[in-house]
Design a protein around this motif. Structure first.
Motif, mmCIF file in Angstrom:
data_model
loop_
_atom_site.group_PDB
_atom_site.id
_atom_site.type_symbol
_atom_site.label_atom_id
_atom_site.label_comp_id
_atom_site.label_asym_id
_atom_site.label_seq_id
_atom_site.Cartn_x
_atom_site.Cartn_y
_atom_site.Cartn_z
ATOM 1 N N SER A 195 10.915 -9.086 -10.952
ATOM 2 C CA SER A 195 12.046 -9.796 -10.680
ATOM 3 C C SER A 195 13.030 -8.244 -10.196
ATOM 4 C CB SER A 195 13.270 -9.705 -12.032
ATOM 5 O OG SER A 195 14.472 -9.991 -11.397
ATOM 6 N N ARG A 196 13.748 -8.369 -8.900
ATOM 7 C CA ARG A 196 14.353 -7.156 -8.469
ATOM 8 C C ARG A 196 15.328 -6.605 -8.497
ATOM 9 N NH1 ARG A 196 13.788 -8.329 -1.565
ATOM 10 N NH2 ARG A 196 12.104 -10.023 -1.499
ATOM 11 N N SER A 197 15.431 -6.938 -9.513
ATOM 12 C CA SER A 197 16.641 -6.439 -10.728
ATOM 13 C C SER A 197 16.112 -5.518 -12.278
ATOM 14 C CB SER A 197 17.669 -7.526 -11.015
ATOM 15 O OG SER A 197 17.272 -8.738 -12.180
ATOM 16 N N ASP A 198 14.794 -5.635 -12.011
ATOM 17 C CA ASP A 198 14.274 -4.701 -12.883
ATOM 18 C C ASP A 198 14.791 -3.506 -12.910
ATOM 19 O OD1 ASP A 198 12.225 -3.122 -14.192
ATOM 20 O OD2 ASP A 198 11.290 -5.329 -14.128
ATOM 21 N N GLY A 199 15.281 -2.901 -14.079
ATOM 22 C CA GLY A 199 15.723 -2.032 -14.224
ATOM 23 C C GLY A 199 14.759 -0.850 -14.548
ATOM 24 N N VAL A 200 13.512 -0.983 -14.895
ATOM 25 C CA VAL A 200 12.908 0.145 -15.689
ATOM 26 C C VAL A 200 11.802 0.019 -14.389
ATOM 27 C CG1 VAL A 200 11.215 0.701 -17.187
ATOM 28 C CG2 VAL A 200 13.104 -0.449 -17.912
ATOM 29 N N VAL A 201 10.756 -0.924 -13.942
ATOM 30 C CA VAL A 201 9.794 -0.535 -12.827
ATOM 31 C C VAL A 201 10.279 -1.300 -10.831
ATOM 32 C CG1 VAL A 201 7.343 -1.731 -12.316
ATOM 33 C CG2 VAL A 201 8.491 -1.262 -14.644
ATOM 34 N N ASN A 202 10.196 -0.529 -10.652
ATOM 35 C CA ASN A 202 10.497 -0.545 -9.287
ATOM 36 C C ASN A 202 9.640 -2.030 -8.831
ATOM 37 O OD1 ASN A 202 10.137 -1.093 -5.928
ATOM 38 N ND2 ASN A 202 11.038 0.701 -5.838
ATOM 39 N N TRP A 203 10.211 -3.413 -7.806
ATOM 40 C CA TRP A 203 9.830 -4.651 -7.809
ATOM 41 C C TRP A 203 8.139 -4.366 -7.432
ATOM 42 C CZ3 TRP A 203 9.743 -7.410 -3.836
ATOM 43 C CH2 TRP A 203 10.237 -6.898 -2.344
ATOM 44 N N ARG A 204 8.167 -3.864 -6.174
ATOM 45 C CA ARG A 204 7.441 -3.387 -5.290
ATOM 46 C C ARG A 204 5.832 -3.179 -6.213
ATOM 47 N NH1 ARG A 204 9.299 -4.648 -0.292
ATOM 48 N NH2 ARG A 204 12.078 -4.050 0.153
ATOM 49 N N THR A 205 5.852 -2.560 -7.471
ATOM 50 C CA THR A 205 4.702 -2.345 -7.351
ATOM 51 C C THR A 205 4.157 -3.228 -7.706
ATOM 52 O OG1 THR A 205 5.390 -1.325 -9.843
ATOM 53 C CG2 THR A 205 5.440 -0.135 -8.083
ATOM 54 N N CYS A 206 4.762 -4.261 -8.570
ATOM 55 C CA CYS A 206 4.218 -5.817 -8.929
ATOM 56 C C CYS A 206 4.299 -6.860 -8.701
ATOM 57 C CB CYS A 206 5.005 -6.566 -9.913
ATOM 58 S SG CYS A 206 6.621 -5.369 -10.783
ATOM 59 N N LEU A 207 3.993 -6.490 -7.281
ATOM 60 C CA LEU A 207 3.221 -6.951 -6.079
ATOM 61 C C LEU A 207 1.426 -6.741 -6.161
ATOM 62 C CD1 LEU A 207 5.749 -6.379 -3.193
ATOM 63 C CD2 LEU A 207 5.171 -8.787 -4.865
ATOM 64 N N LEU A 208 0.709 -9.021 -5.821
ATOM 65 C CA LEU A 208 -0.516 -8.342 -6.330
ATOM 66 C C LEU A 208 -0.752 -9.251 -4.524
ATOM 67 C CD1 LEU A 208 -0.555 -11.532 -6.621
ATOM 68 C CD2 LEU A 208 -1.114 -11.308 -8.670
ATOM 69 N N PRO A 210 3.469 -2.708 -13.042
ATOM 70 C CA PRO A 210 3.635 -1.919 -12.342
ATOM 71 C C PRO A 210 1.463 -1.599 -12.270
ATOM 72 C CG PRO A 210 4.045 -0.424 -13.994
ATOM 73 C CD PRO A 210 3.718 -1.844 -15.261
ATOM 74 N N PHE A 211 1.304 -2.292 -11.606
ATOM 75 C CA PHE A 211 -0.453 -1.980 -10.489
ATOM 76 C C PHE A 211 -0.408 -1.844 -9.693
ATOM 77 C CE2 PHE A 211 0.633 -6.318 -11.183
ATOM 78 C CZ PHE A 211 -0.308 -7.097 -9.327
ATOM 79 N N ALA A 212 0.461 -1.855 -8.387
ATOM 80 C CA ALA A 212 0.294 -1.830 -6.937
ATOM 81 C C ALA A 212 1.220 -0.748 -6.144
ATOM 82 C CB ALA A 212 0.360 -3.251 -6.751
ATOM 83 N N ASN A 213 1.206 -0.638 -5.058
ATOM 84 C CA ASN A 213 1.916 0.285 -4.774
ATOM 85 C C ASN A 213 1.813 1.959 -5.196
ATOM 86 O OD1 ASN A 213 3.882 1.176 -2.017
ATOM 87 N ND2 ASN A 213 4.489 -0.478 -2.529
ATOM 88 N N ASP A 214 2.955 2.248 -5.398
ATOM 89 C CA ASP A 214 3.097 3.666 -5.973
ATOM 90 C C ASP A 214 3.670 3.951 -7.392
ATOM 91 O OD1 ASP A 214 4.119 6.396 -6.740
ATOM 92 O OD2 ASP A 214 5.443 6.482 -5.029
ATOM 93 N N ARG A 235 0.778 -1.301 0.313
ATOM 94 C CA ARG A 235 0.012 0.178 -0.042
ATOM 95 C C ARG A 235 1.277 1.202 -0.496
ATOM 96 N NH1 ARG A 235 -1.993 -3.147 4.180
ATOM 97 N NH2 ARG A 235 -1.335 -1.245 6.352
ATOM 98 N N ALA A 236 1.950 1.203 0.310
ATOM 99 C CA ALA A 236 3.028 2.759 1.009
ATOM 100 C C ALA A 236 3.213 3.121 -0.358
ATOM 101 C CB ALA A 236 3.783 2.568 1.924
ATOM 102 N N PRO A 237 2.617 4.210 -0.155
ATOM 103 C CA PRO A 237 3.020 5.139 -1.501
ATOM 104 C C PRO A 237 4.931 5.419 -0.857
ATOM 105 C CG PRO A 237 2.302 6.842 0.377
ATOM 106 C CD PRO A 237 2.159 5.089 0.813
ATOM 107 N N GLY A 238 5.595 6.526 -2.135
ATOM 108 C CA GLY A 238 6.882 6.629 -2.003
ATOM 109 C C GLY A 238 8.007 6.372 -2.771
#
Length: 272
Positions: free
Chosen positions: A198-211, A153-157, A17-20
C-alpha cells in the motif's frame, strides 16, 4: 522524469532499481493506529470473506514481521484453515531479525512441512517475513509452491523503512551490505509470486515492495492499508485467498473485480 529521493514519479525500470528512497514520513507512521479498524472490518466482513475460493488443502507457512510473533499471523492462518488450507506457524518465537541467523532453521521448518504434507508449500510473509519467504524460494524452490509478500522491503533501496536502524541494532546485520544478495532477492523467482503493498504504508516505503511483473509475478496495491494492518485487512485477505486458489504450476494475474474491487488500484498504477 526520474525517480526522486522521496519516491517521485519515474520510469518503471528506474523505480525498481534507484537508490535514495526515504522512509515514510511521521504522518503516515502515526496513522498506523488505524490497523485496529482494519482488523475490526475483517471480523465484520467474515461471512463475505468466507465466500472466497476454497482451498485444495496444500500447506501454507505464515512468517511474521519484524518484532512480531506467530500471534500476528493467527487471523490469517485461521482464515486460510477455514477455507481448506493446511496453515502452519513458523514456531520460532518473536522475529528479532537476522536472516543469516534464522536461515537454517527456516529451511528446516519448510522441509518439515513439505515432508509431512508430501506437497510443495506456499509461503506468506508479512514485512520482514516476506524477505524470509523470498529467500526460501531462492534457496529451496523445489519445496516452495508460491510466495506472497505483504509490505515486504526486498527491492530498490531496502533501507527506506522506519525499522531499519532498530533491525540493525537487534540483529547485528547491516541492511543492504551485500549487493549481490539484494540483487538476487529483488530479482525474478523461479516460483510464482505476488507482492501486496500500500502506498499509505507508514513503516516501509512502498517502492521497496515492487517486483518486476511477469507471466508469474505481480504487484497488488491495496488502497489506504496500513503496514501493521496488512495481515488483517479484509481486501488483503481476499486477495491472498484468491491467489492461493490457483492450481499448482498455474498462474494468472489477479482479477480486481469482486466484493473488494474498490480497494485495489489498477495494475498499471504500481508502475507510476
Amino acid at each position: 522524469m526520474t525517480s526522486s529521493p522521496d519516491g517521485g514519479d519515474g520510469p518503471a525500470g528506474s523505480k525498481l532499481r534507484a537508490p535514495g528512497l526515504r522512509a515514510p514520513g511521521l504522518g503516515l507512521l502515526l496513522a498506523e493506529m488505524r490497523s485496529i479498524f482494519e482488523f475490526n472490518a475483517s471480523l465484520m466482513m467474515s461471512p463475505l470473506l468466507l465466500r472466497a475460493p476454497k482451498g485444495d488443502g496444500h500447506p501454507v507457512l505464515a512468517l511474521p514481521g519484524f518484532l512480531a510473533s506467530d500471534l500476528s499471523m493467527a487471523p490469517m492462518r485461521r482464515y486460510l484453515k477455514e477455507l481448506g488450507y493446511d496453515a502452519h506457524a513458523w514456531q520460532m518465537g518473536r522475529n528479532l531479525g537476522g536472516l543469516t541467523r534464522v536461515r537454517a532453521a527456516l529451511r528446516e521448518r519448510l522441509a518439515e512441512i513439505h515432508a509431512n504434507a508430501g506437497r510443495k508449500v506456499t509461503v506468506i510473509g508479512w514485512s520482514l517475513g516476506g524477505v524470509y519467504a523470498r529467500d526460501l524460494a531462492l534457496h529451496a524452490p523445489d519445496m516452495v509452491r508460491y510466495v506472497v509478500t505483504l509490505g515486504s522491503p526486498f527491492a530498490n533501496d531496502i533501507r527506506a523503512t522506519n525499522a531499519t536502524r532498530l533491525y540493525e541494532a537487534l540483529s547485528g546485520e547491516t541492511v543492504g551490505e551485500d549487493p549481490e544478495f539484494v540483487k538476487a532477492l529483488s530479482g525474478d523467482l523461479s516460483v510464482p509470486t505476488t507482492s501486496i503493498f500500500s502506498r499509505s504504508d507508514g513503516v516501509v516505503n512502498w517502492r521497496t515492495c515492487l517486483l518486476r511483473p511477469s507471466a508469474s509475478a505481480e504487484n497488488i496495491e491495496v488502497y489506504l492499508a496500513s503496514h501493521v494492518g496488512l495481515g488483517v485487512n479484509p481486501a488483503v485477505l481476499w486477495a491472498v485467498a484468491d491467489r492461493l486458489s490457483q492450481q499448482e504450476g498455474q498462474f494468472s494475474q489477479f482479477d480486481r473485480s469482486g466484493p473488494f474491487a474498490i480497494a485495489y488500484a489498477p495494475p498499471e498504477r504500481a508502475q507510476s
